[in-house]
Every structure is written in C-alpha cells, then in structure tokens.
Scaffold this motif. Structure first.
Motif, PDB file in Angstrom:
ATOM      1  N   PRO A   1       9.927  62.607 -41.525  1.00  0.00           N
ATOM      2  CA  PRO A   1       9.879  64.100 -42.092  1.00  0.00           C
ATOM      3  C   PRO A   1      11.748  64.156 -42.475  1.00  0.00           C
ATOM      4  O   PRO A   1      12.722  63.478 -41.514  1.00  0.00           O
ATOM      5  CB  PRO A   1       9.991  65.492 -41.100  1.00  0.00           C
ATOM      6  CG  PRO A   1      10.335  64.279 -39.703  1.00  0.00           C
ATOM      7  CD  PRO A   1       9.639  63.148 -40.022  1.00  0.00           C
TER       8      PRO A   1
ATOM      9  N   GLU B   1      17.654  70.170 -36.650  1.00  0.00           N
ATOM     10  CA  GLU B   1      16.321  70.070 -36.487  1.00  0.00           C
ATOM     11  C   GLU B   1      15.568  68.889 -36.649  1.00  0.00           C
ATOM     12  O   GLU B   1      14.294  68.781 -36.841  1.00  0.00           O
ATOM     13  CB  GLU B   1      17.200  69.049 -38.391  1.00  0.00           C
ATOM     14  CG  GLU B   1      17.703  67.154 -37.789  1.00  0.00           C
ATOM     15  CD  GLU B   1      18.590  66.360 -38.380  1.00  0.00           C
ATOM     16  OE1 GLU B   1      17.399  65.807 -38.889  1.00  0.00           O
ATOM     17  OE2 GLU B   1      19.380  66.180 -38.636  1.00  0.00           O
TER      18      GLU B   1
ATOM     19  N   ARG C   1       6.842  71.028 -35.149  1.00  0.00           N
ATOM     20  CA  ARG C   1       6.183  71.761 -36.540  1.00  0.00           C
ATOM     21  C   ARG C   1       5.461  70.579 -36.315  1.00  0.00           C
ATOM     22  O   ARG C   1       3.885  70.737 -36.167  1.00  0.00           O
ATOM     23  CB  ARG C   1       7.524  71.274 -37.489  1.00  0.00           C
ATOM     24  CG  ARG C   1       5.823  71.022 -38.487  1.00  0.00           C
ATOM     25  CD  ARG C   1       6.739  71.108 -39.893  1.00  0.00           C
ATOM     26  NE  ARG C   1       7.352  72.143 -40.748  1.00  0.00           N
ATOM     27  CZ  ARG C   1       7.639  73.571 -41.104  1.00  0.00           C
ATOM     28  NH1 ARG C   1       8.436  72.664 -42.428  1.00  0.00           N
ATOM     29  NH2 ARG C   1       8.146  74.647 -41.635  1.00  0.00           N
ATOM     30  N   TYR C   2       5.835  68.850 -36.179  1.00  0.00           N
ATOM     31  CA  TYR C   2       4.848  67.903 -36.385  1.00  0.00           C
ATOM     32  C   TYR C   2       4.281  67.441 -34.909  1.00  0.00           C
ATOM     33  O   TYR C   2       3.030  66.981 -34.804  1.00  0.00           O
ATOM     34  CB  TYR C   2       5.352  66.513 -36.695  1.00  0.00           C
ATOM     35  CG  TYR C   2       6.297  67.213 -38.760  1.00  0.00           C
ATOM     36  CD1 TYR C   2       5.382  67.567 -39.208  1.00  0.00           C
ATOM     37  CD2 TYR C   2       7.515  67.309 -38.437  1.00  0.00           C
ATOM     38  CE1 TYR C   2       6.132  67.376 -40.578  1.00  0.00           C
ATOM     39  CE2 TYR C   2       7.961  67.508 -39.794  1.00  0.00           C
ATOM     40  CZ  TYR C   2       7.069  68.056 -40.422  1.00  0.00           C
ATOM     41  OH  TYR C   2       7.405  68.440 -41.966  1.00  0.00           O
TER      42      TYR C   2
ATOM     43  N   ALA D   1      13.514  71.161 -33.556  1.00  0.00           N
ATOM     44  CA  ALA D   1      12.053  71.760 -35.201  1.00  0.00           C
ATOM     45  C   ALA D   1      11.456  71.129 -35.292  1.00  0.00           C
ATOM     46  O   ALA D   1      10.024  71.219 -35.603  1.00  0.00           O
ATOM     47  CB  ALA D   1      13.168  72.439 -36.648  1.00  0.00           C
ATOM     48  N   MET D   2      11.944  69.577 -36.355  1.00  0.00           N
ATOM     49  CA  MET D   2      10.497  69.103 -36.645  1.00  0.00           C
ATOM     50  C   MET D   2       9.847  68.031 -35.291  1.00  0.00           C
ATOM     51  O   MET D   2       8.438  68.208 -35.784  1.00  0.00           O
ATOM     52  CB  MET D   2      11.467  67.624 -37.333  1.00  0.00           C
ATOM     53  CG  MET D   2      12.338  68.078 -38.334  1.00  0.00           C
ATOM     54  SD  MET D   2      12.670  66.479 -39.840  1.00  0.00           S
ATOM     55  CE  MET D   2      14.047  66.309 -39.123  1.00  0.00           C
TER      56      MET D   2
ATOM     57  N   ASP E   1      13.612  69.307 -46.395  1.00  0.00           N
ATOM     58  CA  ASP E   1      12.544  69.642 -46.040  1.00  0.00           C
ATOM     59  C   ASP E   1      12.175  70.479 -45.614  1.00  0.00           C
ATOM     60  O   ASP E   1      10.322  71.601 -45.098  1.00  0.00           O
ATOM     61  CB  ASP E   1      11.514  68.463 -46.233  1.00  0.00           C
ATOM     62  CG  ASP E   1      12.139  67.854 -47.490  1.00  0.00           C
ATOM     63  OD1 ASP E   1      12.240  67.869 -48.770  1.00  0.00           O
ATOM     64  OD2 ASP E   1      11.675  66.553 -48.068  1.00  0.00           O
ATOM     65  N   ASN E   2      12.622  70.683 -43.597  1.00  0.00           N
ATOM     66  CA  ASN E   2      12.747  71.274 -42.945  1.00  0.00           C
ATOM     67  C   ASN E   2      13.262  72.387 -42.585  1.00  0.00           C
ATOM     68  O   ASN E   2      12.840  72.707 -41.783  1.00  0.00           O
ATOM     69  CB  ASN E   2      12.399  70.690 -41.547  1.00  0.00           C
ATOM     70  CG  ASN E   2      11.017  70.073 -41.858  1.00  0.00           C
ATOM     71  OD1 ASN E   2      10.085  70.277 -41.340  1.00  0.00           O
ATOM     72  ND2 ASN E   2      11.199  68.770 -41.938  1.00  0.00           N
TER      73      ASN E   2
ATOM     74  N   ASN F   1      12.743  60.726 -37.406  1.00  0.00           N
ATOM     75  CA  ASN F   1      13.135  61.846 -38.971  1.00  0.00           C
ATOM     76  C   ASN F   1      14.365  61.346 -39.808  1.00  0.00           C
ATOM     77  O   ASN F   1      14.586  60.029 -40.272  1.00  0.00           O
ATOM     78  CB  ASN F   1      14.130  62.923 -38.642  1.00  0.00           C
ATOM     79  CG  ASN F   1      14.885  62.770 -37.605  1.00  0.00           C
ATOM     80  OD1 ASN F   1      15.615  61.935 -36.652  1.00  0.00           O
ATOM     81  ND2 ASN F   1      16.456  63.124 -38.029  1.00  0.00           N
TER      82      ASN F   1
ATOM     83  N   ASP G   1      12.737  76.245 -43.085  1.00  0.00           N
ATOM     84  CA  ASP G   1      12.074  76.964 -42.801  1.00  0.00           C
ATOM     85  C   ASP G   1      12.030  77.250 -41.355  1.00  0.00           C
ATOM     86  O   ASP G   1      12.124  78.113 -40.436  1.00  0.00           O
ATOM     87  CB  ASP G   1      10.819  77.209 -43.540  1.00  0.00           C
ATOM     88  CG  ASP G   1       9.757  76.100 -43.420  1.00  0.00           C
ATOM     89  OD1 ASP G   1      10.524  74.513 -43.665  1.00  0.00           O
ATOM     90  OD2 ASP G   1       8.519  76.384 -44.089  1.00  0.00           O
ATOM     91  N   ALA G   2      11.309  75.613 -41.232  1.00  0.00           N
ATOM     92  CA  ALA G   2      11.571  75.422 -39.085  1.00  0.00           C
ATOM     93  C   ALA G   2      12.343  75.676 -38.622  1.00  0.00           C
ATOM     94  O   ALA G   2      12.641  76.341 -37.552  1.00  0.00           O
ATOM     95  CB  ALA G   2      10.779  74.182 -38.964  1.00  0.00           C
ATOM     96  N   ILE G   3      13.292  75.082 -38.918  1.00  0.00           N
ATOM     97  CA  ILE G   3      15.531  75.028 -38.553  1.00  0.00           C
ATOM     98  C   ILE G   3      15.333  76.381 -37.928  1.00  0.00           C
ATOM     99  O   ILE G   3      15.850  77.246 -37.042  1.00  0.00           O
ATOM    100  CB  ILE G   3      15.928  74.812 -39.336  1.00  0.00           C
ATOM    101  CG1 ILE G   3      15.965  72.883 -39.018  1.00  0.00           C
ATOM    102  CG2 ILE G   3      17.444  75.045 -38.586  1.00  0.00           C
ATOM    103  CD1 ILE G   3      16.123  72.288 -39.696  1.00  0.00           C
TER     104      ILE G   3
END
Length: 470
Positions: A111, A206, A213-214, A209-210, A115-116, A65, A118-120
C-alpha cells in the motif's frame, strides 16, 4: 519457532493468532531515491522470515508499505521539477527492480500512504473522539501523556524519552513529545481535504491506518530496522492501541545496524551506498547472501573484503549445485543400494539442522552453515556413479533449503555471457573435429574469463568463478 520479541526483550515461542496463518507488517521505504544497503537488510531479513513461515506450511499475509509523501519526497520532487506522485512512481519502480535482483518477493500488499488518506483520516478522527489527539491551527497532534504505556517498546518512560529527544519548540503542542498526525497545508505542497482543512498525514499515522485496513486491529508480527523502535514504532503503538483499544502487534522484530568498514554509514562520511551502487560491482545474490550470513539482530560490517568472502562462499554452494545437476543429466539407470539408502537418511539430518537454526530466532547464519555442511557431505558421497534416486534427492533437498533463504536459484546457463556460450559451442565443435589445439586454446580463453572447463567421461563440465575480479 522462537522469536526475540523487542517488546518483552526475550525469546518467545511464536504462536500466531490463527493457527496456520501469519499476519506480518514490515515498514517499507520512503520512495524519494534508490534504497540503500541499510534499507536492504530488513527487506531481505523479513522476506526470509516470510519464506520460512510459508515453507512450514503457513498462509502468510505480508504487508510492506511505500511512504510516498513526506518532507524528503517534497524536497526532492521540487529539486527535480516533478510532482511528488511522479517521483514516487519512478522510485517505486526502481525499488521493484532492486528487490527483484535481491530475490525479495513482492509483498501480499504494497500500500501507498497517499492511496490510504481516507483510512488515515478515519483513524485520526477516532483518536480525537476518544480524547487522545487535538487540533491546533489545522495541525493535529497525538497527546502522548494520555497514553500511560508510552515508551513500553523502547523500555523507557515518557520523561526519559523526552530528555533524550531532539525536539523543536512548538508552542501549539501541549507537550514537546506530542507528535503530528496531520499537517496543515503549506505553499507548494501536495494536500488533501480533511475535517481540519487541507493538509497531509504525518509519517507515523500511515502505518497504523494501513495495518488496520489490510491486516486488522491486532497482527502477529511487526518488523523493521532497529532505528525505527523510537519514535516510529513507539508512536505506531500509541496511536493504534488508543484508536482501537486492542493490542497492536504481538511480536516485534528489529534487525541490527549496518556499519561500513567499521564506521556508521552516513552521507557526510562518504560511506553511504545504495544497493544499485553495490550491485554494479557485486551480484545482487551476493548482497543477499552477505546479509543472511550474520544473525539479523547483530550489527553487521559492510566491506569489500566481506562481500568478496560472501561471493566465494556462494560460489562453493553453486559448485555443489551444478555438480549435482551435471550428475543428474548424465546418471545411468541403476537401483539404489543399501549404503546409498543410508546416505539418503543422512541428507535429512541437514534439513533438521537447517530448521533448528531457523527456529532459533531466524538464525540464518547457522542455517547457511547447515548448507555448507550438506555441500561437503554431498561432495564426498554423491558421484556420477551414484544411483539416480540419491542424486535426485540430494539435488532436491539442496535446492529446497536454498530457496528458503532466497538463494541458489540461478541456472548455470544464466551465469555465463553470450560470448562464453559461443566459445563453449566453438570448443565443442573443435573436439568433435579432433582439433585438440583449438580446443585447448579456447579452454585457456574461457579460464581467463572465469570459466573453468573440465572434460569428464560424462561430458564437458563447467566451474564458474563469480569473483568481481574474475
């Protein structure tokens, strides 16, 4: 392959969740400035781990990240009179420039925290809903006491961690060890809309969440510097496992610290160096080679003397590589002999030695030792008179193992300046004209520039010195 797992504090056989696939997450830089040599170590180490997994035939999804919003980002942006986004854009570009120099491959995904959002927010909402987090005047905190296993990575219970931590007083917290998931907007700071009002994410959330997501709820390897074990990785585990109800990472890997001239690196001591600073004096590849010359879990001392030693060592390996390339270009067609067949078999033993080292908790120091052993063997047994098949096999295997470490990738012509190339051409013409005096004069000029010219039966051969004082 065995990996030292920080969680269990022992070496364990690495078995990925899905055979033949590896999911890795490594904490990247906060992009408020050029990254320093302490940052460079994990970037290089875990790039090498990824390379080795791929060399073994695995499909690797590697996420690293960029933290592009935090107090340092805001402070530096304000001081420079730019937006936080502009500051991040600049230093992400600078990261890639230095990373390319260090032969660090781009991650599968890079990431950015902003840019994340929403996921956070989704992760924080899950934690509140499950009773692990609470809102206080627009801030949201994780309640550490609700996670019974808090402290399992660092090996200390919550009470001991609290006793040793430097924590500011905040009466809104239920417990001093509770940490921020969301921070309420302050004047002059970037902010995003959320169910708790405008604000920005905390640092720890962060990554959770990332990763989710990924890479999914459970990953194979999470890595970073030793300094991240507590509180960053400890907090990642707590919030991730509470949000998903699943184990977060199966293996945790952490590299040791870097000291500068036997002292801890610190701006206050004047021994704080960015990679860009060091690269002004030493080639980027020398920096990478230096970082790999010690086991990743051990502390490493950073000094001019040790960098110079790395420079000399790398030069020895390049001399072997370029000798092989020269021999390959000049080799005469001939069948391989039984004795040379035996030498071919010996070459495979160095690959085994190399892989045994890498399989032992990524022991790059011993892997480099295998490369030096291989170079000595090649220098003693492969000559311009050898069969092309032997020369080709030696060159291919030597390059192959160097590539796993991210070294020995430069072509010889890329190692010399345009001025040197012009002098070499001028000397070639002098020799064609039998102007031996001019040929010798140019050879002496080149030697003073760190380029030794050897005239052989097969043609002109170069030995290039890479020392900073050459």
């Amino acid at each position: 392959m065995k990996i030292y797992n920080t969680m269990t504090r022992k070496k364990e056989e690495f078995v990925p969740l899905v055979p033949g696939e590896v999911k890795m997450y490594s904490c990247g830089p906060t992009v408020y400035n050029f990254f320093h040599i302490g940052n460079a170590r994990p970037f290089i180490i875990f790039d090498t781990l990824r390379r080795y997994f791929e060399y073994l035939g695995n499909k690797v999804t590697f996420v690293q990240n960029f933290t592009d919003i935090d107090d340092k980002m805001i402070k530096n942006a304000n001081e420079q009179g730019v937006t936080v986004r502009e500051l991040a854009d600049r230093f992400i570009a600078e990261y890639f420039q230095d990373a390319k120099g260090l032969s660090i491959r781009e991650a599968t995904i890079h990431p950015r925290a902003t840019d994340n959002i929403d996921a956070i927010i989704k992760t924080i909402e899950a934690l509140i809903e499950k009773g692990y987090a609470y809102e206080a005047e627009g801030d949201v905190y994780f309640e550490t006491a609700r996670f019974a296993e808090y402290g399992k990575l660092s090996g200390q219970p919550l009470e001991e961690l609290a006793a040793g931590a430097r924590i500011g007083v905040d009466e809104r917290k239920k417990n001093p060890m509770d940490f921020a998931l969301w921070k309420n907007k302050k004047e002059g700071e970037p902010a995003w809309k959320s169910p708790w009002g405008e604000g920005r994410p905390g640092w720890h959330i962060e990554c959770s969440a990332m990763v989710n997501r990924y890479l999914g709820e459970t990953i194979d390897i999470h890595s970073g510097g030793q300094d991240l074990i507590f509180p960053h990785h400890e907090n990642e585990i707590a919030q991730s496992e509470c949000a998903t109800g699943k184990p977060f990472a199966r293996y945790w890997m952490h590299n040791g610290y870097i000291n500068v001239n036997n002292e801890k690196m610190a701006k206050s001591k004047g021994n704080f160096f960015t990679v860009r600073d060091v690269a002004a004096k030493y080639d980027y590849e020398v920096i990478r080679f230096f970082m790999l010359s010690a086991h990743y879990r051990s502390a490493i001392n950073f000094s001019d003397e040790l960098l110079h030693q790395s420079e000399t060592g790398l030069e020895r390996l390049y001399t072997c590589l370029y000798n092989l390339e020269f021999m390959q270009a000049k080799a005469q067609k001939k069948a391989i002999t039984p004795d040379e067949e035996a030498l071919l078999a010996r070459l495979d033993t160095f690959k085994t030695q190399f892989c045994d080292a890498m399989d032992d908790d990524l022991n790059t120091a011993d892997a480099i030792a295998a490369l030096f052993d291989m170079a000595r063997f090649i220098n003693s047994n492969v000559t311009a008179e050898s069969a092309p098949a032997l020369i080709e096999a030696a060159l291919t295997k030597f390059r192959e193992l160097g590539s796993v470490l991210g070294i020995l990738y430069k072509e010889q012509e890329d190692s010399v300046s345009d001025e040197v190339k012009a002098l070499l051409q001028k000397r070639k013409e002098a020799r064609q004209n039998k102007d031996w005096a001019l040929s010798d004069q140019i050879r002496d000029e080149l030697k003073a520039m760190g380029v030794e010219v050897l005239d052989t039966r097969q043609g002109m051969k170069l030995n290039i010195k890479r020392h900073a004082d050459a």
